[in-house]
Write a protein that holds these residues in place. Structure first.
Motif, short mmCIF file in Angstrom:
data_model
loop_
_atom_site.label_atom_id
_atom_site.label_comp_id
_atom_site.label_asym_id
_atom_site.label_seq_id
_atom_site.Cartn_x
_atom_site.Cartn_y
_atom_site.Cartn_z
N GLY A 130 0.53 -1.16 -0.11
CA GLY A 130 -0.21 -0.02 0.24
C GLY A 130 0.81 1.29 0.03
N PRO A 131 0.40 2.31 0.39
CA PRO A 131 -1.15 2.67 0.75
C PRO A 131 -2.01 2.18 -0.25
CG PRO A 131 -0.11 4.71 0.37
CD PRO A 131 1.13 3.76 0.50
N CYS A 132 -3.32 1.66 -0.07
CA CYS A 132 -4.15 1.41 -1.06
C CYS A 132 -5.03 2.51 -1.34
CB CYS A 132 -5.10 0.28 -0.55
SG CYS A 132 -4.28 -1.26 -0.12
N HIS A 133 -5.50 3.22 -0.16
CA HIS A 133 -6.33 4.47 -0.16
C HIS A 133 -5.81 5.59 0.50
CE1 HIS A 133 -9.08 1.69 -2.31
NE2 HIS A 133 -8.96 0.91 -1.29
N PRO A 134 -6.19 6.74 0.40
CA PRO A 134 -5.75 7.59 1.36
C PRO A 134 -5.79 7.53 2.98
CG PRO A 134 -7.09 8.73 -0.73
CD PRO A 134 -7.24 7.14 -0.66
N THR A 135 -5.02 7.86 3.54
CA THR A 135 -4.87 7.81 4.90
C THR A 135 -4.20 8.83 5.68
OG1 THR A 135 -4.14 6.36 6.74
CG2 THR A 135 -3.12 6.12 4.76
N GLY A 136 -4.96 9.13 6.82
CA GLY A 136 -4.28 10.04 7.79
C GLY A 136 -3.63 9.62 8.93
N THR A 137 -3.56 8.25 8.79
CA THR A 137 -2.90 7.54 10.12
C THR A 137 -1.50 7.71 10.12
OG1 THR A 137 -4.64 6.02 10.03
CG2 THR A 137 -2.70 5.45 11.18
N LYS A 138 -0.74 7.76 9.11
CA LYS A 138 0.77 7.83 9.01
C LYS A 138 1.16 9.09 7.84
CE LYS A 138 4.62 4.90 9.01
NZ LYS A 138 5.20 3.42 8.52
N THR A 139 2.01 9.99 8.34
CA THR A 139 2.36 11.03 7.43
C THR A 139 3.44 10.62 6.50
OG1 THR A 139 3.70 11.70 9.14
CG2 THR A 139 1.59 12.69 9.01
N GLY A 140 3.68 11.35 5.34
CA GLY A 140 4.88 11.01 4.50
C GLY A 140 4.68 9.97 3.60
N LEU A 141 3.56 9.27 3.38
CA LEU A 141 3.45 8.12 2.84
C LEU A 141 3.25 8.44 1.00
CD1 LEU A 141 0.49 6.32 4.75
CD2 LEU A 141 2.91 5.68 4.52
N PRO A 142 3.66 7.74 0.23
CA PRO A 142 3.42 7.95 -1.29
C PRO A 142 2.06 7.93 -1.48
CG PRO A 142 4.29 5.78 -0.82
CD PRO A 142 4.26 6.41 0.47
N ASP A 143 1.92 8.35 -2.88
CA ASP A 143 0.44 8.10 -3.37
C ASP A 143 -0.12 6.83 -3.50
OD1 ASP A 143 0.61 10.73 -3.93
OD2 ASP A 143 1.09 10.42 -6.14
N PRO A 144 -1.44 6.64 -3.05
CA PRO A 144 -2.26 5.45 -3.00
C PRO A 144 -2.05 4.44 -4.35
CG PRO A 144 -3.56 7.16 -2.18
CD PRO A 144 -2.58 7.77 -2.84
N ILE A 145 -1.96 3.42 -4.32
CA ILE A 145 -1.61 2.45 -5.47
C ILE A 145 -3.07 1.80 -5.85
CG2 ILE A 145 0.60 2.11 -5.12
CD1 ILE A 145 -0.22 -0.83 -3.96
N GLY A 146 -4.15 1.84 -5.00
CA GLY A 146 -5.46 1.24 -5.34
C GLY A 146 -5.44 -0.32 -5.72
#
Length: 208
Positions: A130-146
């Motif tokens: 992932g991340p599969c979808h947008p999330t606010g749990t963790k910062t600095g993540l790359p764009d979602p891959i779906g």
């Protein structure tokens, strides 16, 4: 090696959260189908990580559920966890496997087929994708891959793929259809008014 459940609960230790209450509620419903990944903030001390992981291991033991420790493999060994999970900035997968030994569960983070196949060759038991979808749990993540991105990884490896990132019961069917073995969640349980009911909903979505 312990069996791998389809539902992974990643502990949420942000201010205002009560990870142990959520773990207890989820275990009461999912039992051995649950994997609890103990993750703490980077700012947490090893002692804080140890204290939480030790308590989670004890809770999981009552249900034959698997407890893993994210990032801090020395803590995983110290508390007798079933294994650990390493991300891109942690120990390389091969080194992590040497630390944990051949019998432990070892998860690795991947988001593309190339990284995924390298991780499996180095000894990963499963992949967190992932991340599969947008999330606010963790910062600095790359764009979602779906779901399509999850499917590309699942098609490239022969180990379980656990989709993570903004996962809810409503998004599980598409992820399973894409080839995910299971899902990992944080907010879907830690922010739920009734974590037990939310766990049941996720399990239903995973087995439909």
């Amino acid at each position: 090696m312990p069996s791998l459940g389809r539902l992974h609960l990643v502990t949420d230790t942000r201010p205002g959260r009560d990870p142990l209450t959520v773990v207890r509620a989820a275990l009461a419903v999912a039992r051995a189908e649950l994997v609890v990944q103990v993750r703490v903030a980077d700012s947490a001390t090893d002692r804080e990580a140890y204290d939480l992981a030790r308590r989670v291991v004890a809770l999981c033991a009552g249900y034959d559920a698997t407890c893993l420790v994210n990032d801090r493999l020395h803590v995983a060994l110290a508390v007798g966890a079933g294994g650990g999970h390493v991300g891109a900035d942690d120990l390389p997968v091969g080194a992590a496997r040497r630390v944990l030994g051949s019998a432990a569960v070892l998860g690795a983070t991947a988001r593309d087929p190339g990284t995924a196949t390298e991780a499996v060759a180095a000894g990963a038991s499963y992949l967190g994708v992932g991340p599969c979808h947008p999330t606010g749990t963790k910062t600095g993540l790359p764009d979602p891959i779906g779901p399509a991105g999850v499917g590309a990884v699942a098609a490239a490896v022969d180990v379980p793929v656990i989709a993570i990132g903004g996962v809810t019961a409503a998004t599980v069917p598409a992820l399973r259809a894409a080839g995910a073995y299971g899902v990992a969640v944080v907010g879907a349980l830690s922010a739920a008014a009734d974590p037990g009911r939310a766990t049941a909903e996720l399990l239903r979505a995973l087995t439909c």
